[in-house]
Each structure stands twice: as structure tokens, then as C-alpha cells.
Design a protein around this motif. Sequence first.
Motif, PDB file in Angstrom:
ATOM      1  N   VAL A   1       0.817  -0.707   0.249  1.00  0.00           N
ATOM      2  CA  VAL A   1       0.077   0.253  -0.161  1.00  0.00           C
ATOM      3  C   VAL A   1       0.921   1.028  -0.113  1.00  0.00           C
ATOM      4  O   VAL A   1       2.203   0.865   0.202  1.00  0.00           O
ATOM      5  CB  VAL A   1      -1.330   0.634   0.995  1.00  0.00           C
TER       6      VAL A   1
ATOM      7  N   HIS B   1      -2.439   0.707 -10.441  1.00  0.00           N
ATOM      8  CA  HIS B   1      -2.965  -1.126 -10.605  1.00  0.00           C
ATOM      9  C   HIS B   1      -3.225  -0.880 -12.481  1.00  0.00           C
ATOM     10  O   HIS B   1      -2.964  -2.418 -12.185  1.00  0.00           O
ATOM     11  CB  HIS B   1      -4.714  -0.267  -9.963  1.00  0.00           C
TER      12      HIS B   1
ATOM     13  N   VAL C   1      -7.439  -4.234   1.383  1.00  0.00           N
ATOM     14  CA  VAL C   1      -6.298  -4.754   0.253  1.00  0.00           C
ATOM     15  C   VAL C   1      -7.232  -6.385   1.019  1.00  0.00           C
ATOM     16  O   VAL C   1      -7.425  -6.828   2.083  1.00  0.00           O
ATOM     17  CB  VAL C   1      -5.354  -4.976   0.757  1.00  0.00           C
TER      18      VAL C   1
ATOM     19  N   ASN D   1      -2.607  -9.393  -2.697  1.00  0.00           N
ATOM     20  CA  ASN D   1      -2.999  -7.951  -2.349  1.00  0.00           C
ATOM     21  C   ASN D   1      -3.865  -6.698  -3.062  1.00  0.00           C
ATOM     22  O   ASN D   1      -2.915  -5.992  -3.780  1.00  0.00           O
ATOM     23  CB  ASN D   1      -1.703  -7.383  -2.401  1.00  0.00           C
TER      24      ASN D   1
ATOM     25  N   LYS E   1      -6.208  -4.057  -5.013  1.00  0.00           N
ATOM     26  CA  LYS E   1      -6.109  -3.274  -4.142  1.00  0.00           C
ATOM     27  C   LYS E   1      -7.678  -2.185  -4.625  1.00  0.00           C
ATOM     28  O   LYS E   1      -7.474  -1.973  -6.776  1.00  0.00           O
ATOM     29  CB  LYS E   1      -5.707  -2.342  -4.415  1.00  0.00           C
ATOM     30  N   TRP E   2      -8.234  -2.279  -4.649  1.00  0.00           N
ATOM     31  CA  TRP E   2      -8.619  -1.737  -3.139  1.00  0.00           C
ATOM     32  C   TRP E   2     -10.892  -2.721  -3.320  1.00  0.00           C
ATOM     33  O   TRP E   2     -11.034  -1.982  -3.908  1.00  0.00           O
ATOM     34  CB  TRP E   2      -9.400  -0.284  -3.380  1.00  0.00           C
TER      35      TRP E   2
END
Length: 197
Positions: free
Chosen positions: A64, A151, A172, A184, A186-187
Amino acid sequence: MDMHMHRKLRFALVAAAVGGALSLAGCASGQGSTASSAPSASSPVSTGQGGHGSMDHPMDGGPVPEGMVKAADSKYPVGSEVTLTAGHMHGMKGAKATIVGAYKTYTYAVNYTPAGGEPVRDHKWVVQEEIENAGSKRLADGTEVVLLADHMEGMKGAKATIASSTDETVYVVNYTADGMTMTNHKWVVESEIKPAS
């Protein structure tokens, strides 16, 4: 079948095979030495499910941004098993997931045009810490910003407009869809998650 027709048919088959190979090669291009990419669900200029378009999305979202504040009292603590109700990416809606992080910040849906790509509408999500010079106050809908998030291919450095925002806890997650494990990711905001059944 005459020779002319036979050549046309052979050309069409070769063109289809090459096109398919190029499509698969595009899906496999990675960001970094260990990350590879997965296709996403909606097409560019979409308005429905977060506008992840046909661009590449890394299978590992990485860390993050610096300065993120962990949510002290999140509904879904780290390690919780949940079901995703969001459809940002192909195969995401209904997928089982594990919470790997919970944060308090402002989270935005944005409209932007990636470098060399088609406009993307209602991309969900980008957090305050992924917007250049965002400060600490919630940005109003319609605010023009520059994205620091990466992303999606071509996203970092793109100019964007805030479409909407929320102050829900943002998460996450790790999840598996269509045989691919996304780590991981996001989001996902709290309203896009329900307890695992």
C-alpha cells in the motif's frame, strides 16, 4: 473449392491464430520481474463495474502507499474470510477472499484516460494517498487530479476526474477467480464485502 477461395480461407485461419496469440501475449505482460497480469471484466469507457477495462492488472498489487492509516475497528479484521460482492474484475463477484489490510482514508471512483489507451469511466478504487498533492481533506466530485496509483497499465501519471467518493473502510484482499490467485488486490470498500458463507 477453387484455389483463390482456398487461399482466402487459409489466410483467415492464420490471421485468427495470430490474433489469438497476440491477445494471450497481451494478457501475460507483467509489471516487474515477478508479477504477471490478468485480464479484467469490463471494457474501456465502461460505467458499470469499476472500469477496469481490457487493460492489464497485476496479479500481485504490491504494498500500500506510504502514509496509509490502518483501521482500528474494521468490520472485517485482517485474516477474515469474506465473500466479495463487487464486480470490478472478471470473476471477482462472489469470490471468496481473505482480508490482508484494512485502512481509513477517502476512497474515490475516477474517470481517466490511460497513456495510449481509451477513456475509463468509474474506475473503482483509488485512495487519497494515490492522488498527487491530494492533501488530507476529501476531494469534491468533479475535481481534476493526477493519479499516482499504478493498478492498471497506463494509470500512473494520468489526469483524472473524481466521479464519486466514500469514507468507508477500504480493504486489500487476496482472492482466487478463474483459477488465478490475486494477491494484495487494491481496493474493495466495506459495502462490497459480506461475511463468507
